[in-house]
Design an enzyme around this catalytic site. Structure first.
Site, PDB file in Angstrom:
ATOM      1  N   HIS A  46      -2.250   9.998  20.186  1.00 27.42           N
ATOM      2  CA  HIS A  46      -2.577   9.263  18.700  1.00 27.42           C
ATOM      3  C   HIS A  46      -3.590   8.346  19.516  1.00 27.42           C
ATOM      4  CE1 HIS A  46      -3.753   8.178  14.970  1.00 27.42           C
ATOM      5  NE2 HIS A  46      -2.967   7.193  15.584  1.00 27.42           N
ATOM      6  N   MET A  59      -3.371   4.738   6.263  1.00 26.55           N
ATOM      7  CA  MET A  59      -2.294   5.028   7.253  1.00 26.55           C
ATOM      8  C   MET A  59      -1.504   4.544   6.112  1.00 26.55           C
ATOM      9  SD  MET A  59      -1.215   5.191  10.114  1.00 26.55           S
ATOM     10  CE  MET A  59       0.826   5.318   9.263  1.00 26.55           C
ATOM     11  N   ASN A 105       0.530  -5.733  21.121  1.00 24.14           N
ATOM     12  CA  ASN A 105       1.428  -5.019  20.750  1.00 24.14           C
ATOM     13  C   ASN A 105       2.407  -4.567  21.584  1.00 24.14           C
ATOM     14  OD1 ASN A 105      -0.210  -5.526  18.481  1.00 24.14           O
ATOM     15  ND2 ASN A 105      -1.688  -3.556  17.964  1.00 24.14           N
ATOM     16  N   ASP A 146       1.107  -0.996   0.435  1.00 22.63           N
ATOM     17  CA  ASP A 146       0.158  -0.092   0.438  1.00 22.63           C
ATOM     18  C   ASP A 146       1.364   0.804   0.237  1.00 22.63           C
ATOM     19  OD1 ASP A 146      -1.746  -2.071   0.440  1.00 22.63           O
ATOM     20  OD2 ASP A 146      -2.008  -2.118   2.522  1.00 22.63           O
ATOM     21  N   ILE A 201       4.330   2.690  13.762  1.00 17.70           N
ATOM     22  CA  ILE A 201       2.769   3.372  13.390  1.00 17.70           C
ATOM     23  C   ILE A 201       1.835   1.826  14.980  1.00 17.70           C
ATOM     24  CG2 ILE A 201       1.191   2.678  11.932  1.00 17.70           C
ATOM     25  CD1 ILE A 201       3.425   3.028  10.166  1.00 17.70           C
ATOM     26  N   SER A 202       2.230   1.210  15.020  1.00 19.47           N
ATOM     27  CA  SER A 202       2.019  -0.260  15.890  1.00 19.47           C
ATOM     28  C   SER A 202       0.733   1.341  17.346  1.00 19.47           C
ATOM     29  CB  SER A 202       2.672  -1.083  16.350  1.00 19.47           C
ATOM     30  OG  SER A 202       3.173  -1.575  15.459  1.00 19.47           O
ATOM     31  N   ASN A 203       0.311   0.527  17.466  1.00 19.63           N
ATOM     32  CA  ASN A 203      -1.018   1.314  18.787  1.00 19.63           C
ATOM     33  C   ASN A 203      -0.560   0.424  19.286  1.00 19.63           C
ATOM     34  OD1 ASN A 203      -1.900   4.022  17.829  1.00 19.63           O
ATOM     35  ND2 ASN A 203      -3.945   2.560  16.166  1.00 19.63           N
ATOM     36  N   ARG A 251      -7.464  -2.198  15.887  1.00 25.46           N
ATOM     37  CA  ARG A 251      -8.977  -2.605  16.376  1.00 25.46           C
ATOM     38  C   ARG A 251     -10.104  -3.727  16.200  1.00 25.46           C
ATOM     39  NH1 ARG A 251     -11.027   2.860  18.923  1.00 25.46           N
ATOM     40  NH2 ARG A 251      -9.700   4.403  17.348  1.00 25.46           N
ATOM     41  N   ASP A 260      -3.373  12.160  11.579  1.00 22.87           N
ATOM     42  CA  ASP A 260      -4.245  13.202  12.626  1.00 22.87           C
ATOM     43  C   ASP A 260      -4.176  14.181  11.430  1.00 22.87           C
ATOM     44  OD1 ASP A 260      -4.736  10.777  14.121  1.00 22.87           O
ATOM     45  OD2 ASP A 260      -2.606  12.015  15.402  1.00 22.87           O
TER      46      ASP A 260
HETATM   47  N1  LIG Z   1      -0.943   5.573  14.274  1.00 24.61           N
HETATM   48  C1  LIG Z   1      -1.317   5.365  13.218  1.00 24.61           C
HETATM   49  O1  LIG Z   1      -2.083   6.253  12.553  1.00 24.61           O
HETATM   50  C2  LIG Z   1      -1.725   4.011  12.711  1.00 24.61           C
HETATM   51  C3  LIG Z   1      -1.487   3.165  13.723  1.00 24.61           C
HETATM   52  N2  LIG Z   1      -2.753   1.415  12.865  1.00 24.61           N
HETATM   53  C4  LIG Z   1      -2.093   0.886  13.953  1.00 24.61           C
HETATM   54  O2  LIG Z   1      -1.383  -0.077  12.974  1.00 24.61           O
HETATM   55  C5  LIG Z   1      -1.860  -1.767  13.284  1.00 24.61           C
HETATM   56  C6  LIG Z   1      -1.309  -2.526  12.270  1.00 24.61           C
HETATM   57  O3  LIG Z   1      -2.789  -1.959  11.614  1.00 24.61           O
HETATM   58  P1  LIG Z   1      -2.595  -2.841  10.301  1.00 24.61           P
HETATM   59  O4  LIG Z   1      -1.783  -2.346   9.016  1.00 24.61           O
HETATM   60  O5  LIG Z   1      -4.756  -1.936   9.790  1.00 24.61           O
HETATM   61  O6  LIG Z   1      -3.124  -4.021  10.531  1.00 24.61           O
HETATM   62  P2  LIG Z   1      -3.353  -5.554   9.571  1.00 24.61           P
HETATM   63  O7  LIG Z   1      -3.862  -7.103  10.615  1.00 24.61           O
HETATM   64  O8  LIG Z   1      -3.066  -5.033   8.385  1.00 24.61           O
HETATM   65  O9  LIG Z   1      -1.587  -5.704   9.359  1.00 24.61           O
HETATM   66  C7  LIG Z   1      -0.436  -5.904  10.350  1.00 24.61           C
HETATM   67  C8  LIG Z   1       0.657  -6.686   9.958  1.00 24.61           C
HETATM   68  O10 LIG Z   1       1.118  -6.599  10.909  1.00 24.61           O
HETATM   69  C9  LIG Z   1       2.197  -8.208  10.932  1.00 24.61           C
HETATM   70  N3  LIG Z   1       2.547  -8.951  12.098  1.00 24.61           N
HETATM   71  C10 LIG Z   1       2.122  -9.419  12.798  1.00 24.61           C
HETATM   72  N4  LIG Z   1       2.553  -9.696  13.878  1.00 24.61           N
HETATM   73  C11 LIG Z   1       3.936  -9.310  13.735  1.00 24.61           C
HETATM   74  C12 LIG Z   1       4.588  -9.275  14.316  1.00 24.61           C
HETATM   75  N5  LIG Z   1       5.096 -10.452  15.326  1.00 24.61           N
HETATM   76  N6  LIG Z   1       6.014  -9.644  13.617  1.00 24.61           N
HETATM   77  C13 LIG Z   1       5.887  -9.013  12.427  1.00 24.61           C
HETATM   78  N7  LIG Z   1       4.866  -7.975  12.039  1.00 24.61           N
HETATM   79  C14 LIG Z   1       3.516  -8.626  12.328  1.00 24.61           C
HETATM   80  C15 LIG Z   1       1.153  -8.805  10.217  1.00 24.61           C
HETATM   81  O11 LIG Z   1       1.334  -9.714   9.201  1.00 24.61           O
HETATM   82  C16 LIG Z   1       0.010  -8.123   9.295  1.00 24.61           C
HETATM   83  O12 LIG Z   1       0.934  -7.984   7.813  1.00 24.61           O
HETATM   84  C17 LIG Z   1      -2.377  -1.443  14.246  1.00 24.61           C
HETATM   85  O13 LIG Z   1      -1.213  -1.778  15.668  1.00 24.61           O
HETATM   86  C18 LIG Z   1      -3.126  -0.668  14.254  1.00 24.61           C
HETATM   87  O14 LIG Z   1      -3.970   0.275  14.908  1.00 24.61           O
HETATM   88  C19 LIG Z   1      -3.241   1.212  12.260  1.00 24.61           C
HETATM   89  C20 LIG Z   1      -3.439   3.177  11.032  1.00 24.61           C
HETATM   90  C21 LIG Z   1      -3.067   3.686  12.175  1.00 24.61           C
HETATM   91  O1  LIG Z   2      -8.477   4.183  15.782  1.00 23.75           O
HETATM   92  C1  LIG Z   2      -7.211   2.892  14.567  1.00 23.75           C
HETATM   93  O2  LIG Z   2      -7.334   1.853  16.063  1.00 23.75           O
HETATM   94  C2  LIG Z   2      -6.453   3.235  13.772  1.00 23.75           C
HETATM   95  C3  LIG Z   2      -5.999   3.874  14.143  1.00 23.75           C
HETATM   96  O3  LIG Z   2      -4.681   4.436  15.287  1.00 23.75           O
HETATM   97  C4  LIG Z   2      -6.402   5.704  13.264  1.00 23.75           C
HETATM   98  O4  LIG Z   2      -7.064   5.312  12.572  1.00 23.75           O
HETATM   99  O5  LIG Z   2      -5.694   7.202  13.790  1.00 23.75           O
END
Ligand SMILES: NC(=O)C1=CN([C@@H]2O[C@H](COP(=O)(O)OP(=O)(O)OC[C@H]3O[C@@H](n4cnc5c(N)ncnc54)[C@H](O)[C@@H]3O)[C@@H](O)[C@H]2O)C=CC1
Ligand SMILES: O=C([O-])CC(=O)C(=O)O
Length: 299
Positions: free
Chosen positions: A155, A206, A72, A12, A95-97, A59, A128
């Site tokens: 965040h 994101m 996480n 992406d 990025i991870s929450n 989430r 944000d």
């Molecule tokens: N900072 C921000 O603004 C935002 C943060 N997030 C956070 O980003 C994180 C990921 O969200 P998504 O990509 O939507 O989830 P997703 O489930 O689509 O992708 C998560 C990825 O993490 C990988 N993963 C899982 N456990 C792992 C490990 N132990 N080691 C390495 N890789 C591992 C998975 O294989 C997957 O590719 C979440 O914690 C989410 O809350 C999401 C959107 C915005």
């Molecule tokens: O809301 C969530 O869980 C993912 C995130 O951090 C965002 O979209 O800002």
């Protein structure tokens, strides 16, 4: 330079903004995401300048970002240990929450490994800003490209604080508009989580935001002297040890914290800053406490 993205979101990120991610030394991005062994991860990290950590669970409706902590926190800790061992000079984008806690965890791990450089550790809050700019542009019929709203604090929920009084270009808002926009920006992540109804959280937006922050970091690393972004970093702009604000990025990471954004705030913003501090403080302490209880693995 080799930005490394530790999840399949790489596709992406690369597709949305065309960031040139050089993963030629890894077989596939999936290998990075789904690595099973430390040596495999170590190979991928060697020589990398920017590490992006979006690994972990997202989430589901009804959850707060803090509800992701139990899973996480350990994932971020393990990945940051590998970064400390293999590319300690890299910029780290978390990025991870819950970002409010995972960044303090990362800092503690790097400290325990003896390689903490606070100027190179960033909680990614770009989304944000992207949301704030979008919602303000829509509301005021402005061109999105012209709008810039600093977003400070952290965040999660009320810790996300758009400084609408500092919007560029200068815009006037009614009290109702300020409240409505602030709450929409604070809840935008939750809005997406509810709309996706169990299928995850904001992924593509994101990816766009992560690509923007990576691109800004690469420009700074390349010597561009005019790179500004908001990010959640070690900070002294308030009495909290970590705080999101605008920062100037340079070759060595954070070159300056733009504390002037916190001057001349409106009464609404001043109250909001005071209101967010309690939650942010406890999220920071939770992250530090977790990392201090878990000794880092030997290299
Ligand atoms: N900072 C921000 O603004 C935002 C943060 N997030 C956070 O980003 C994180 C990921 O969200 P998504 O990509 O939507 O989830 P997703 O489930 O689509 O992708 C998560 C990825 O993490 C990988 N993963 C899982 N456990 C792992 C490990 N132990 N080691 C390495 N890789 C591992 C998975 O294989 C997957 O590719 C979440 O914690 C989410 O809350 C999401 C959107 C915005
Ligand atoms: O809301 C969530 O869980 C993912 C995130 O951090 C965002 O979209 O800002």
């Amino acid at each position: 330079m080799s930005p490394l993205v530790s999840s399949l979101n790489l596709y992406d990120i690369a597709n949305v903004k065309g960031v040139a991610a050089d993963l030629s030394h890894c077989n596939t991005p999936a290998q990075v995401s789904d690595f099973t062994g430390a040596s495999e991860l170590a190979d991928c990290l060697k020589g990398v300048n920017v590490v992006v950590i979006p690994a972990g669970v997202p989430r589901k409706p009804g959850m707060t970002r803090d509800d992701l902590f139990n899973i996480n926190a350990s994932i971020v800790k393990t990945l940051v240990e590998a970064v400390a061992d293999n590319c300690p000079e890299a910029f780290i984008h978390v990025i991870s929450n819950p970002v409010n806690s995972t960044v303090p965890i990362a800092a503690e791990v790097l400290k325990q490994k003896g390689v903490y450089d606070p100027k190179k550790l960033f909680g990614v809050t770009t989304l944000d800003v992207v949301r704030a700019n979008t919602f303000v542009a829509q509301k005021k019929n402005l061109r999105l490209i012209d709008v810039d709203v600093p977003v400070i604090g952290g965040h999660a929920g009320i810790t996300i604080l758009p400084l609408l009084s500092k919007t560029k270009p200068s815009v006037s808002f009614t009290d109702e508009e300020i409240h409505e926009l602030t709450v929409r920006i604070q809840n935008a992540g939750t809005e997406v989580v509810e709309a996706k109804a169990g299928a995850g959280s904001a992924t593509l937006s994101m990816a766009y935001a992560a690509a923007r922050f990576v691109e800004s970091s690469l420009r700074a690393l390349d010597g561009d002297g005019d790179v500004y972004e908001c990010a959640y970093v070690q900070s002294d702009v308030t009495d909290l040890p970590f705080f999101a604000s605008r920062i100037k990025l340079g070759k060595k990471g954070v070159e300056a914290l733009i504390s002037s954004d916190l001057q001349g705030l409106t009464e609404y913003e001043l109250k909001a800053v005071e209101a967010l501090k309690g939650e942010l403080k406890s999220s920071i302490e939770k992250g530090i406490g977790f990392a201090q209880k878990q000794p880092v693995a030997a290299a």
